[in-house]
Design a protein around this motif. Structure first.
Motif, mmCIF file in Angstrom:
data_model
loop_
_atom_site.group_PDB
_atom_site.id
_atom_site.type_symbol
_atom_site.label_atom_id
_atom_site.label_comp_id
_atom_site.label_asym_id
_atom_site.label_seq_id
_atom_site.Cartn_x
_atom_site.Cartn_y
_atom_site.Cartn_z
ATOM 1 N N ILE A 1 8.608 11.011 5.493
ATOM 2 C CA ILE A 1 8.619 9.793 6.305
ATOM 3 C C ILE A 1 7.740 9.986 7.531
ATOM 4 O O ILE A 1 6.907 9.123 7.867
ATOM 5 C CB ILE A 1 10.054 9.442 6.717
ATOM 6 C CG1 ILE A 1 10.880 9.086 5.500
ATOM 7 C CG2 ILE A 1 10.059 8.272 7.669
ATOM 8 C CD1 ILE A 1 12.352 9.123 5.771
ATOM 9 N N THR B 1 7.977 4.510 1.274
ATOM 10 C CA THR B 1 8.607 5.382 2.275
ATOM 11 C C THR B 1 10.122 5.301 2.170
ATOM 12 O O THR B 1 10.816 6.317 2.178
ATOM 13 C CB THR B 1 8.196 4.931 3.683
ATOM 14 O OG1 THR B 1 6.820 4.618 3.673
ATOM 15 C CG2 THR B 1 8.473 5.993 4.697
ATOM 16 N N LEU B 2 10.626 4.063 2.067
ATOM 17 C CA LEU B 2 12.071 3.871 1.998
ATOM 18 C C LEU B 2 12.639 4.461 0.716
ATOM 19 O O LEU B 2 13.737 5.025 0.723
ATOM 20 C CB LEU B 2 12.402 2.387 2.068
ATOM 21 C CG LEU B 2 12.375 1.810 3.473
ATOM 22 C CD1 LEU B 2 12.507 0.320 3.412
ATOM 23 C CD2 LEU B 2 13.496 2.412 4.281
ATOM 24 N N SER C 1 3.917 0.421 1.701
ATOM 25 C CA SER C 1 4.770 0.997 2.733
ATOM 26 C C SER C 1 6.235 1.024 2.302
ATOM 27 O O SER C 1 7.045 1.700 2.918
ATOM 28 C CB SER C 1 4.626 0.212 4.039
ATOM 29 O OG SER C 1 5.198 -1.057 3.894
ATOM 30 N N ILE C 2 6.566 0.297 1.218
ATOM 31 C CA ILE C 2 7.946 0.294 0.735
ATOM 32 C C ILE C 2 8.327 1.661 0.195
ATOM 33 O O ILE C 2 9.482 2.083 0.293
ATOM 34 C CB ILE C 2 8.117 -0.778 -0.358
ATOM 35 C CG1 ILE C 2 7.839 -2.152 0.220
ATOM 36 C CG2 ILE C 2 9.499 -0.743 -0.945
ATOM 37 C CD1 ILE C 2 7.701 -3.204 -0.828
#
Lengths: 193, 400
Positions: free
Chosen positions: B170, B147-148, B144-145
């Motif tokens: 996103i 995405t950033l 999920s990191i």
């Protein structure tokens, strides 16, 4: 100084300095990413305390969900383009109120840390030796803490439904005011006789 | 077979014990023992990525009635080498208005989670780099990191197309993360552990033909879960037909519009690595991991399953057109999400029917009830999600 202490110092420095950066940086995007770094730092602190599950959930929830929510807010807000100087800073009264809040929250946290039984750490280390903490956390959630767990999930569901209701609220123009209804249509293009 | 099966495990323990006998300090041998599998991952999977780009172009070429790359080496197999060389010697352009820090950091940050997730996959019997009791959650948390990282790339570029692409990716990633996680929940319910090695060993049985009857994909909930997981995983890794974030016909290249040379290659690498990792996780959760008839070593089974899933991904890419943004969101929130929620319910029913009725009757009843529940849900969801019926097109002149 043992290896664990060095690790703690490094993690604590990273967490605190990036948390400060989240407050002090002028650029909104940089502040957000600094906040994310501090989330990672606290996840690292959980790992060093043998609370792997909590650390992973920290990353999953705070970095994977909450930070992304902030990202959404930045992307969808017209005013805050993330440039330096677009952030409005608090005036004198805001600063005092903010400082007071920080002091109260900090005092509560210190009190909680002092109240916590000292054997928590050794317990967590032992649980990690004996195959992990996930099972025990699950058991506790499903037996002793079932009521708070269910109340929290009900609250979240209510919030979810509320968000959908707010988002659904499309006010249709009333039929009695034709002037406020749809703007005059552009003449059809491409119809040549 | 035993020797080939354990060849990597034995090699690692041989190296570590040799180093120990040489008199290295304990912490150094421990460190080397940890670094060895990581090195292997870092070598093997980028190599797979290179092979995969060639395979993809070749298969897509065949689907579109052309040859694909065929100039460099036999069957064009050296094409990835030529591509890599080209990427390396290209000029690295950074836009003047770009946020230099974020623009430079994003390609690195997008690769890191894509590589780290491989640490939690069991590649074969006794072959897992990091065997923690929260491996499954770790996988999702780390992935999920990215995405950033995509946000940083799109934001730091200061380009409207980059920003639009970042926003799309996103929105897509948080919409599909939910069905992805929920599709994996039934497996955790049945196995009773988040440890991926336990998930694999729960699907193991003895014997030659028996060795794949226990795969979760052959249960009603496993089948639905696998399909939901695979589709959501494809969307999560921005694979076509879910590649709106870089839809070249609309927004040039999305979040990596402003990247050139090796930084662009890193985005490319990260996308393929996460596609490989997602296929690997799907194989672990539903296709029995490294279990299989004992004619091949366990790690070869696992790689074979990954390659089959990747080929299906390429096949889907060559077959389906890109989704529209409202179709993409509707598919996740109105179809995949309710289906995975009902799938969790069906898994519970399946489990309790098997536990309360002994023998074959219980198994048959569990299978039947779960299948009926899921089938009814599928039909219901498909009905309410169906758009207005497509009217027969009439052509005034062409039909003459």
């Amino acid at each position: 100084m043992t290896l664990e202490q060095i690790g703690f110092l490094v993690l604590a420095t990273v967490t605190l300095s990036s948390a400060l950066g989240a407050v002090l940086l002028k650029n909104l995007t940089h502040a957000l990413l600094s906040l994310v770094l501090s989330f990672f730092g606290s996840a690292g602190l959980f790992f060093s305390l043998h609370a792997e599950f909590i650390g992973v959930v920290q990353i999953l929830v705070y970095v994977g969900a909450i930070a992304v929510l902030f990202v959404f807010a930045i992307v969808l807000t017209r005013e805050a383009q993330g440039d330096a100087g677009t952030l409005r800073h608090l005036g004198g009264r805001g600063k005092i109120l903010g400082g007071l809040t920080a002091v109260v929250v900090g005092a509560l946290l210190v009190r909680m840390i002092l109240l916590a039984p000292h054997k928590l750490l050794t317990d967590a280390a032992r649980a990690q030796e004996g195959g992990g903490t996930v099972g025990e956390i699950g058991m506790a959630l499903m037996t002793s803490y079932i009521v708070p767990f269910e109340v929290a999930s009900l609250l979240l569901t209510a919030a979810l439904v509320g968000a959908i209701v707010i988002a659904l609220n499309e006010v249709k123009p009333a039929a009695s005011t034709p002037a406020a209804s749809s703007p005059p249509l552009a003449p059809p293009i491409g119809r040549v006789r | 077979m035993e020797a080939i099966d354990q060849i990597f495990v034995n090699a690692k323990s041989f190296i570590v014990s040799t180093l120990e006998s040489l008199g290295l300090p304990d912490w150094l041998t421990l460190l080397i023992g940890m670094v060895l599998p990581a090195t292997l991952v870092v070598i093997v999977f980028p190599a797979t990525f290179a092979f995969l780009t060639w395979l993809e172009r070749k298969i897509l070429g065949r689907i579109q009635n052309r040859y694909g790359p065929n100039r460099t080496g036999p069957w064009g197999i050296l094409q990835p080498v030529a591509d890599g060389l080209k990427m390396l010697i290209k000029e690295d352009i950074v836009p003047r208005a770009a946020d230099k820090l974020l623009h430079g950091l994003a390609p690195i940050l997008v690769v890191v989670p894509a590589v780290v997730v491989f640490a939690f996959l069991p590649f074969g019997r006794n072959m897992v780099p990091a065997d923690t009791d929260v491996a499954l959650l770790f996988f999702f948390a780390v992935s999920s990191i990215s995405t950033l990282a995509l946000f940083m790339a799109g934001w730091g570029s200061r380009n409207k197309y980059s920003r639009l692409g970042a926003m799309r990716s996103i929105a897509q990633m948080i919409s599909y993360e939910l069905p992805l996680l929920l599709a994996a929940v039934p497996v955790v319910m049945i196995v009773g552990s988040l440890r991926l090695t336990e998930v694999v060993s729960a699907q193991a049985t003895e014997g030659f033909f028996g060795s794949f009857t226990n795969w979760f994909v052959f249960t009603p909930w496993g089948f639905v879960g696998f399909l939901a997981f695979f589709v959501a995983g494809m969307a999560e890794t921005n694979r076509s037909p879910f590649d709106l974030a870089e839809g070249e016909s609309e927004i040039i290249a999305g979040f990596h519009t402003e990247y050139s040379g090796f930084k662009f290659a890193l985005f490319f690498l990260a996308e393929y690595l996460s596609a490989i990792a997602m296929s690997g996780l799907a194989a672990v959760l539903f296709l029995g991991g490294w279990n299989g008839p004992e004619v091949l070593p366990s790690w070869l089974w696992f790689f074979g399953k990954i390659m089959v899933l990747l080929t299906i991904m390429i096949w889907i890419r060559g077959t389906f057109p890109r989704l529209r943004v409202d179709q993409l969101m509707g598919f996740s929130w109105k179809f995949l999400l309710p289906l995975s929620l009902v799938n969790i319910f069906a898994t519970g029913v399946w489990f309790w029917t098997r536990a309360s009725i002994p023998g074959f009757a219980g198994k048959a009843a569990a299978f039947g009830i779960a299948a009926v529940v899921l089938l009814v849900t599928y039909v219901f969801l498909a009905r309410i999600n169906a758009g207005p019926a497509v009217q027969k097109r009439t052509y005034r002149y062409a039909d003459l």
